[in-house]
Scaffold this motif. Structure first.
Motif, PDB file in Angstrom:
ATOM      1  N   ALA A   1       4.682   9.526  20.332  1.00  0.00           N
ATOM      2  CA  ALA A   1       5.133   9.730  18.953  1.00  0.00           C
ATOM      3  C   ALA A   1       6.629   9.470  18.851  1.00  0.00           C
ATOM      4  CB  ALA A   1       4.801  11.153  18.506  1.00  0.00           C
ATOM      5  N   SER A   2       7.308   9.967  19.887  1.00  0.00           N
ATOM      6  CA  SER A   2       8.758   9.802  19.902  1.00  0.00           C
ATOM      7  C   SER A   2       9.139   8.326  19.984  1.00  0.00           C
ATOM      8  CB  SER A   2       9.330  10.572  21.087  1.00  0.00           C
ATOM      9  OG  SER A   2      10.680  10.340  21.199  1.00  0.00           O
ATOM     10  N   ALA A   3       8.388   7.574  20.781  1.00  0.00           N
ATOM     11  CA  ALA A   3       8.675   6.147  20.946  1.00  0.00           C
ATOM     12  C   ALA A   3       8.544   5.405  19.623  1.00  0.00           C
ATOM     13  CB  ALA A   3       7.745   5.546  21.989  1.00  0.00           C
ATOM     14  N   ILE A   4       7.509   5.779  18.869  1.00  0.00           N
ATOM     15  CA  ILE A   4       7.298   5.129  17.563  1.00  0.00           C
ATOM     16  C   ILE A   4       8.473   5.456  16.639  1.00  0.00           C
ATOM     17  CG2 ILE A   4       5.811   5.119  15.510  1.00  0.00           C
ATOM     18  CD1 ILE A   4       3.487   5.743  17.550  1.00  0.00           C
ATOM     19  N   ARG A   5       8.856   6.743  16.670  1.00  0.00           N
ATOM     20  CA  ARG A   5       9.964   7.180  15.817  1.00  0.00           C
ATOM     21  C   ARG A   5      11.262   6.459  16.213  1.00  0.00           C
ATOM     22  NH1 ARG A   5       9.138  12.288  16.627  1.00  0.00           N
ATOM     23  NH2 ARG A   5      10.947  12.708  17.917  1.00  0.00           N
ATOM     24  N   LEU A   6      11.461   6.365  17.518  1.00  0.00           N
ATOM     25  CA  LEU A   6      12.677   5.714  18.022  1.00  0.00           C
ATOM     26  C   LEU A   6      12.729   4.242  17.630  1.00  0.00           C
ATOM     27  CD1 LEU A   6      12.986   7.270  21.582  1.00  0.00           C
ATOM     28  CD2 LEU A   6      14.416   7.727  19.608  1.00  0.00           C
ATOM     29  N   GLU A   7      11.572   3.603  17.618  1.00  0.00           N
ATOM     30  CA  GLU A   7      11.530   2.199  17.219  1.00  0.00           C
ATOM     31  C   GLU A   7      11.968   2.057  15.761  1.00  0.00           C
ATOM     32  OE1 GLU A   7      11.022  -1.865  17.251  1.00  0.00           O
ATOM     33  OE2 GLU A   7      11.273  -0.423  18.863  1.00  0.00           O
ATOM     34  N   GLU A   8      11.571   3.029  14.966  1.00  0.00           N
ATOM     35  CA  GLU A   8      12.002   3.038  13.575  1.00  0.00           C
ATOM     36  C   GLU A   8      13.523   3.167  13.492  1.00  0.00           C
ATOM     37  OE1 GLU A   8       8.895   1.942  11.875  1.00  0.00           O
ATOM     38  OE2 GLU A   8      10.371   2.793  10.482  1.00  0.00           O
ATOM     39  N   TYR A   9      14.012   4.093  14.271  1.00  0.00           N
ATOM     40  CA  TYR A   9      15.468   4.318  14.281  1.00  0.00           C
ATOM     41  C   TYR A   9      16.207   3.070  14.758  1.00  0.00           C
ATOM     42  CZ  TYR A   9      14.520   9.340  13.905  1.00  0.00           C
ATOM     43  OH  TYR A   9      14.101  10.570  13.501  1.00  0.00           O
ATOM     44  N   ARG A  10      15.633   2.387  15.745  1.00  0.00           N
ATOM     45  CA  ARG A  10      16.273   1.196  16.294  1.00  0.00           C
ATOM     46  C   ARG A  10      16.405   0.114  15.218  1.00  0.00           C
ATOM     47  NH1 ARG A  10      15.410  -3.632  18.536  1.00  0.00           N
ATOM     48  NH2 ARG A  10      13.214  -3.626  18.018  1.00  0.00           N
ATOM     49  N   GLN A  11      15.295  -0.068  14.524  1.00  0.00           N
ATOM     50  CA  GLN A  11      15.315  -1.095  13.484  1.00  0.00           C
ATOM     51  C   GLN A  11      16.289  -0.719  12.369  1.00  0.00           C
ATOM     52  OE1 GLN A  11      11.312  -1.906  12.253  1.00  0.00           O
ATOM     53  NE2 GLN A  11      10.677  -2.517  14.302  1.00  0.00           N
ATOM     54  N   GLU A  12      16.289   0.573  12.056  1.00  0.00           N
ATOM     55  CA  GLU A  12      17.203   1.044  11.025  1.00  0.00           C
ATOM     56  C   GLU A  12      18.652   0.822  11.461  1.00  0.00           C
ATOM     57  OE1 GLU A  12      16.785   5.147  10.151  1.00  0.00           O
ATOM     58  OE2 GLU A  12      18.305   5.132   8.600  1.00  0.00           O
ATOM     59  N   SER A  13      18.896   1.138  12.701  1.00  0.00           N
ATOM     60  CA  SER A  13      20.240   0.981  13.241  1.00  0.00           C
ATOM     61  C   SER A  13      20.674  -0.477  13.227  1.00  0.00           C
ATOM     62  CB  SER A  13      20.285   1.533  14.660  1.00  0.00           C
ATOM     63  OG  SER A  13      21.569   1.405  15.170  1.00  0.00           O
ATOM     64  N   GLU A  14      19.740  -1.351  13.560  1.00  0.00           N
ATOM     65  CA  GLU A  14      20.034  -2.790  13.535  1.00  0.00           C
ATOM     66  C   GLU A  14      20.513  -3.216  12.151  1.00  0.00           C
ATOM     67  OE1 GLU A  14      16.776  -4.502  16.689  1.00  0.00           O
ATOM     68  OE2 GLU A  14      16.917  -5.409  14.712  1.00  0.00           O
ATOM     69  N   ARG A  15      19.782  -2.757  11.175  1.00  0.00           N
ATOM     70  CA  ARG A  15      20.137  -3.138   9.798  1.00  0.00           C
ATOM     71  C   ARG A  15      21.507  -2.583   9.422  1.00  0.00           C
ATOM     72  NH1 ARG A  15      14.774  -1.512   8.971  1.00  0.00           N
ATOM     73  NH2 ARG A  15      15.455   0.404   7.946  1.00  0.00           N
ATOM     74  N   LEU A  16      21.713  -1.319   9.798  1.00  0.00           N
ATOM     75  CA  LEU A  16      22.989  -0.688   9.442  1.00  0.00           C
ATOM     76  C   LEU A  16      24.157  -1.354  10.137  1.00  0.00           C
ATOM     77  CD1 LEU A  16      21.921   3.058   9.564  1.00  0.00           C
ATOM     78  CD2 LEU A  16      22.267   1.631   7.542  1.00  0.00           C
ATOM     79  N   GLN A  17      23.925  -1.743  11.383  1.00  0.00           N
ATOM     80  CA  GLN A  17      25.016  -2.375  12.119  1.00  0.00           C
ATOM     81  C   GLN A  17      25.367  -3.735  11.552  1.00  0.00           C
ATOM     82  OE1 GLN A  17      23.479  -2.006  16.012  1.00  0.00           O
ATOM     83  NE2 GLN A  17      23.820   0.193  15.930  1.00  0.00           N
ATOM     84  N   LYS A  18      24.358  -4.416  11.078  1.00  0.00           N
ATOM     85  CA  LYS A  18      24.648  -5.702  10.435  1.00  0.00           C
ATOM     86  C   LYS A  18      25.511  -5.474   9.210  1.00  0.00           C
ATOM     87  CE  LYS A  18      20.716  -8.268  12.120  1.00  0.00           C
ATOM     88  NZ  LYS A  18      19.323  -8.634  11.842  1.00  0.00           N
ATOM     89  N   LEU A  19      25.184  -4.384   8.515  1.00  0.00           N
ATOM     90  CA  LEU A  19      25.990  -4.068   7.333  1.00  0.00           C
ATOM     91  C   LEU A  19      27.428  -3.759   7.731  1.00  0.00           C
ATOM     92  CD1 LEU A  19      23.542  -1.815   5.283  1.00  0.00           C
ATOM     93  CD2 LEU A  19      24.388  -4.065   4.617  1.00  0.00           C
ATOM     94  N   LEU A  20      27.572  -3.047   8.779  1.00  0.00           N
ATOM     95  CA  LEU A  20      28.921  -2.635   9.201  1.00  0.00           C
ATOM     96  C   LEU A  20      29.654  -3.730   9.962  1.00  0.00           C
ATOM     97  CD1 LEU A  20      28.083   0.951  10.432  1.00  0.00           C
ATOM     98  CD2 LEU A  20      29.527   0.382   8.503  1.00  0.00           C
TER      99      LEU A  20
END
Lengths: 176, 343
Positions: free
Chosen positions: B94-113
């Motif tokens: 479950a944690s791995a799935i959640r982390l994958e979500e966070y990873r993708q979210e982070s990717e998007r945010l980092q592109k923004l930043l």
């Protein structure tokens, strides 16, 4: 002359075996980072039945090999083994007529003193050695481990020991 | 005239002892004075090259024994342990799935930043061929040396996290001083609070986290990762987790015991990081934070290539991308902690 040659041959082969044991076997039977010191055990055993010059020299050579194998400073173990082998060799040979129990006890004490001296020398060359911690976690377990290793090794060396004993003039022999 | 046999002069025993002791002390002095390189270091390197095959023999011979040890350790588990492990496995999934979500979210945010790349890691795979031959040093020997462009001071890790750094390098083998060695020190921070400290080894094989002030809340289970300070280790490599926190009234800092993420007995293959760059250039002021995070670092996803072929060959050089062994158990710090939300 023949016995002397056999003795030298035994020491050379035994030294090689001790070094190989130190490289191949000792690291794999370590318990919580405590590794038996095969080189020290062999040096002490040889010192029991040989003269001081030979024992001291062998200790020096094996000590250098040990230091080259390890990642500690070079020169510490030769000093330790020199002093240890000389001291053991200076003991009265009559002590060992009691058999292997005395030898193992001697090995325990020698290992204890050897590890203590090694730790002290490491401190001198700049290692930060905490005495109480190293005594509990390194020195005492190493000494016990070496003695236990000696228990295994002594039967293998028994034949040699008996041969050497015959050559040592004991006090009893002189009285007769 | 009778021939009298010549008496050979014998050197006194005491003189031999004194001579050899002086020689030993001279060797020690040379060793201390020559620092990190010199004739004695070179001799040791040559000796290491000669002894490497023997160490490899020992390693191969002892691998079945280690396997038996692992098997007996696992065989000792009871039904409760297995149930607990199954439950933990579910949680981790479950944690791995959640982390994958966070990873993708982070990717998007980092592109923004428009954050720059944080790490650029290159690594060489190596096999462990030997362990410490004495009780005073916690080191391992690996089968790669200067021929694989290794030098002293390179960080070494496995799939779980940081192991140590190369100390001496010979042609085809290197000695790695483990982080559990008393003389090791790693600049780290607590992942949750981002508080920096220094992790040192100890005689008992545990790690101690130092210089954490008393007012910082540290919980058991908190993760410890490298901070990148000092430039030796790249930022974000897992090192261990907190297993005990002791607070004494007169102390300035907390006494924190950390369990390493890797066990020495489990070291078989390792990665030597031959190159890493830290190019952190985030604009912290531009990030409106509502989460519990301090510094923001990280970058986009990474390709993983462990370089170990099916035949177990780990010789080829590997490019780990920015985060190292993703897909293994090593993950970048931003993947584990709570995400930062933007308004």
């Amino acid at each position: 002359m023949g016995n002397q040659r056999t003795n030298i041959l035994f020491i050379v082969i035994g030294s090689l075996a001790a070094v190989l044991l130190q490289v191949i076997v000792a690291p794999n039977i370590a318990i919580r980072g405590v590794v038996p010191n095969c080189v020290l055990v062999f040096s002490v055993v040889i010192a029991i039945y040989n003269n001081r010059t030979l024992s001291c020299s062998l200790g020096f050579v094996l000590g250098i090999v040990f230091d080259l194998l390890s990642s500690g400073p070079i020169g510490v173990m030769p000093l330790v083994l020199c002093v240890l082998a000389y001291s053991v060799s200076s003991l009265n040979k009559d002590m060992f007529s009691g058999g292997w129990v005395v030898e193992v006890l001697l090995l325990l004490v020698a290992s204890l003193l050897g590890e203590l001296l090694y730790g002290a020398l490491l401190n001198i060359v700049g290692y930060d050695i905490h005495f109480a911690n190293s005594l509990i976690n390194r020195i005492l377990p190493s000494a016990v481990f070496d003695a236990a290793f000696g228990l295994v090794v002594f039967p293998l060396l028994n034949r040699f020991s008996q041969q050497q004993r015959k050559e040592i003039p004991t006090l009893k022999g002189k009285l007769r | 005239m009778a021939l009298v046999p010549k008496k050979t002069k014998r050197i006194p025993d005491g003189a031999v002892l004194v001579l050899l002791c002086l020689l030993s002390i001279a060797l020690m002095t040379v060793w201390v004075r020559e620092g990190d390189s010199g004739i004695l270091h070179d001799v040791r390197a040559v000796f290491g090259t000669v002894m490497a095959p023997f160490q490899q023999v020992g390693s191969l011979a002892s691998s079945p024994i280690r396997e038996v040890g692992n098997y007996s350790e696992n065989a000792g588990m009871n039904a409760n342990d297995i149930m607990e492990l199954k439950a933990e496995n579910e949680e981790l999934r479950a944690s791995a799935i959640r982390l994958e979500e966070y990873r993708q979210e982070s990717e998007r945010l980092q592109k923004l930043l428009e954050l720059k790349d944080v790490y650029n890691l290159e690594a060489v795979g190596a096999r462990v061929i030997g362990w410490s031959t004495d009780s005073w040093n916690r080191v391992i020997t690996i089968n790669k040396g200067s021929s694989a462009n290794l030098t002293a001071g390179m960080p070494v890790m496995n799939a779980n996290g940081l192991i140590g750094q190369t100390e001496s390098v010979s042609l085809n083998s290197s000695t790695v001083r483990l982080i559990t060695d008393e003389r090791s020190g790693v600049a780290v921070f607590l992942q949750e609070s981002r508080t920096e400290g220094v992790l040192t080894g100890s005689y008992d094989g545990l790690l101690y986290l130092q210089f954490i002030p008393l007012d910082i809340k540290v919980d058991i289970g908190n993760s410890i990762i490298t901070s990148g300070a000092g430039g030796v280790y790249p930022k974000g490599i897992p090192v261990g987790e907190v297993v005990a926190v002791e607070l004494y009234p007169n102390d300035v800092y907390q006494t924190i015991v950390v369990k390493p993420v890797t066990r020495v007995a489990n070291y078989e293959e390792v990665l030597v990081l031959t190159g890493h760059e830290s190019e952190i250039a985030p604009n912290y002021n531009a990030v409106p934070q509502t989460g519990n995070t301090g510094t923001e670092d990280g970058a986009d996803g990474a390709d993983t290539d462990t370089g170990a072929g099916e035949d177990g060959d780990t010789s080829q050089s590997m490019r780990l991308g920015r985060y190292g062994v993703l897909g293994g158990r090593w993950t970048a710090p931003w993947e584990i902690r709570e995400p930062t939300y933007f308004s």
